[in-house]
Design a protein around this motif. Sequence first.
Motif, PDB file in Angstrom:
ATOM      1  N   ALA A  22      36.828  48.186  47.312  1.00  0.00           N
ATOM      2  CA  ALA A  22      36.625  49.616  47.102  1.00  0.00           C
ATOM      3  C   ALA A  22      37.935  50.363  46.851  1.00  0.00           C
ATOM      4  CB  ALA A  22      35.886  50.226  48.293  1.00  0.00           C
ATOM      5  N   ALA A  23      39.019  49.860  47.389  1.00  0.00           N
ATOM      6  CA  ALA A  23      40.315  50.533  47.256  1.00  0.00           C
ATOM      7  C   ALA A  23      41.155  49.985  46.099  1.00  0.00           C
ATOM      8  CB  ALA A  23      41.090  50.402  48.560  1.00  0.00           C
ATOM      9  N   THR A  24      40.646  48.985  45.384  1.00  0.00           N
ATOM     10  CA  THR A  24      41.419  48.350  44.319  1.00  0.00           C
ATOM     11  C   THR A  24      40.960  48.870  42.961  1.00  0.00           C
ATOM     12  OG1 THR A  24      41.632  46.374  45.691  1.00  0.00           O
ATOM     13  CG2 THR A  24      42.144  46.140  43.352  1.00  0.00           C
ATOM     14  N   LYS A  25      41.909  49.407  42.202  1.00  0.00           N
ATOM     15  CA  LYS A  25      41.585  49.974  40.896  1.00  0.00           C
ATOM     16  C   LYS A  25      41.452  48.881  39.837  1.00  0.00           C
ATOM     17  CE  LYS A  25      43.739  54.419  41.573  1.00  0.00           C
ATOM     18  NZ  LYS A  25      44.576  55.447  40.998  1.00  0.00           N
ATOM     19  N   THR A  26      40.626  49.169  38.850  1.00  0.00           N
ATOM     20  CA  THR A  26      40.523  48.323  37.662  1.00  0.00           C
ATOM     21  C   THR A  26      41.876  48.329  36.966  1.00  0.00           C
ATOM     22  OG1 THR A  26      38.171  48.710  37.339  1.00  0.00           O
ATOM     23  CG2 THR A  26      39.471  48.204  35.362  1.00  0.00           C
ATOM     24  N   ARG A  27      42.283  47.148  36.443  1.00  0.00           N
ATOM     25  CA  ARG A  27      43.549  47.135  35.715  1.00  0.00           C
ATOM     26  C   ARG A  27      43.589  46.005  34.695  1.00  0.00           C
ATOM     27  NH1 ARG A  27      48.536  44.716  36.845  1.00  0.00           N
ATOM     28  NH2 ARG A  27      48.386  42.807  38.034  1.00  0.00           N
ATOM     29  N   ALA A  28      44.374  46.233  33.663  1.00  0.00           N
ATOM     30  CA  ALA A  28      44.630  45.194  32.670  1.00  0.00           C
ATOM     31  C   ALA A  28      45.622  44.221  33.283  1.00  0.00           C
ATOM     32  CB  ALA A  28      45.185  45.799  31.396  1.00  0.00           C
ATOM     33  N   SER A  34      46.390  39.268  20.559  1.00  0.00           N
ATOM     34  CA  SER A  34      45.172  38.482  20.363  1.00  0.00           C
ATOM     35  C   SER A  34      44.214  38.471  21.554  1.00  0.00           C
ATOM     36  CB  SER A  34      45.529  37.043  19.994  1.00  0.00           C
ATOM     37  OG  SER A  34      46.323  36.467  21.008  1.00  0.00           O
ATOM     38  N   VAL A  35      44.663  38.869  22.735  1.00  0.00           N
ATOM     39  CA  VAL A  35      43.793  38.795  23.912  1.00  0.00           C
ATOM     40  C   VAL A  35      44.161  39.875  24.928  1.00  0.00           C
ATOM     41  CG1 VAL A  35      45.230  37.134  25.171  1.00  0.00           C
ATOM     42  CG2 VAL A  35      42.781  37.197  25.599  1.00  0.00           C
ATOM     43  N   GLU A  36      43.131  40.343  25.645  1.00  0.00           N
ATOM     44  CA  GLU A  36      43.331  41.252  26.773  1.00  0.00           C
ATOM     45  C   GLU A  36      42.460  40.750  27.913  1.00  0.00           C
ATOM     46  OE1 GLU A  36      43.365  45.995  27.904  1.00  0.00           O
ATOM     47  OE2 GLU A  36      42.399  45.369  26.050  1.00  0.00           O
ATOM     48  N   VAL A  37      43.015  40.718  29.121  1.00  0.00           N
ATOM     49  CA  VAL A  37      42.271  40.310  30.307  1.00  0.00           C
ATOM     50  C   VAL A  37      42.322  41.457  31.308  1.00  0.00           C
ATOM     51  CG1 VAL A  37      42.058  38.643  32.181  1.00  0.00           C
ATOM     52  CG2 VAL A  37      42.836  37.881  29.927  1.00  0.00           C
ATOM     53  N   LEU A  38      41.139  41.880  31.742  1.00  0.00           N
ATOM     54  CA  LEU A  38      41.009  42.991  32.691  1.00  0.00           C
ATOM     55  C   LEU A  38      40.330  42.519  33.958  1.00  0.00           C
ATOM     56  CD1 LEU A  38      39.218  45.220  30.087  1.00  0.00           C
ATOM     57  CD2 LEU A  38      41.515  45.693  30.885  1.00  0.00           C
ATOM     58  N   ARG A  39      40.738  43.083  35.076  1.00  0.00           N
ATOM     59  CA  ARG A  39      39.978  42.925  36.307  1.00  0.00           C
ATOM     60  C   ARG A  39      39.256  44.247  36.502  1.00  0.00           C
ATOM     61  NH1 ARG A  39      41.064  39.845  41.672  1.00  0.00           N
ATOM     62  NH2 ARG A  39      39.055  40.263  42.626  1.00  0.00           N
TER      63      ARG A  39
END
Length: 110
Positions: A22-28, A34-39
């Motif tokens: 809940a306290a962790t923001k989405t981030r690249a 050629s690629v992007e990885v997101l959490r």
Amino acid sequence: MAIQHAKPGEVLEVGPLGDAIAATKTRALLKTESVEVLRLNLPAGKTIAEHKAPGEITVQCIEGRVTFTAMGQSHELTAGKLLYLSAAEPHAVQAQEDSSLLVTIIFGKQ
């Protein structure tokens, strides 16, 4: 301030966050031409309306449970499940529980 992305050879932790979700923001995590990885971290009840990605994507559920809608079907993704979509395929997601997803976008030739 520039967003920090992974450097070649760097090891990243992408395991479950547990109570910290809940306290962790989405981030690249990384981005190249050629690629992007997101959490992508989603609290229970959060909906991301239908949209399209600019390239092929994979969505892997790390923890939680989401309903992923694409190609006229809804799929439940839980920990360890992975979904692949073609470029520009409309899709939407709704978190049924606090959830964390690993999203990979593979860009076509520019």
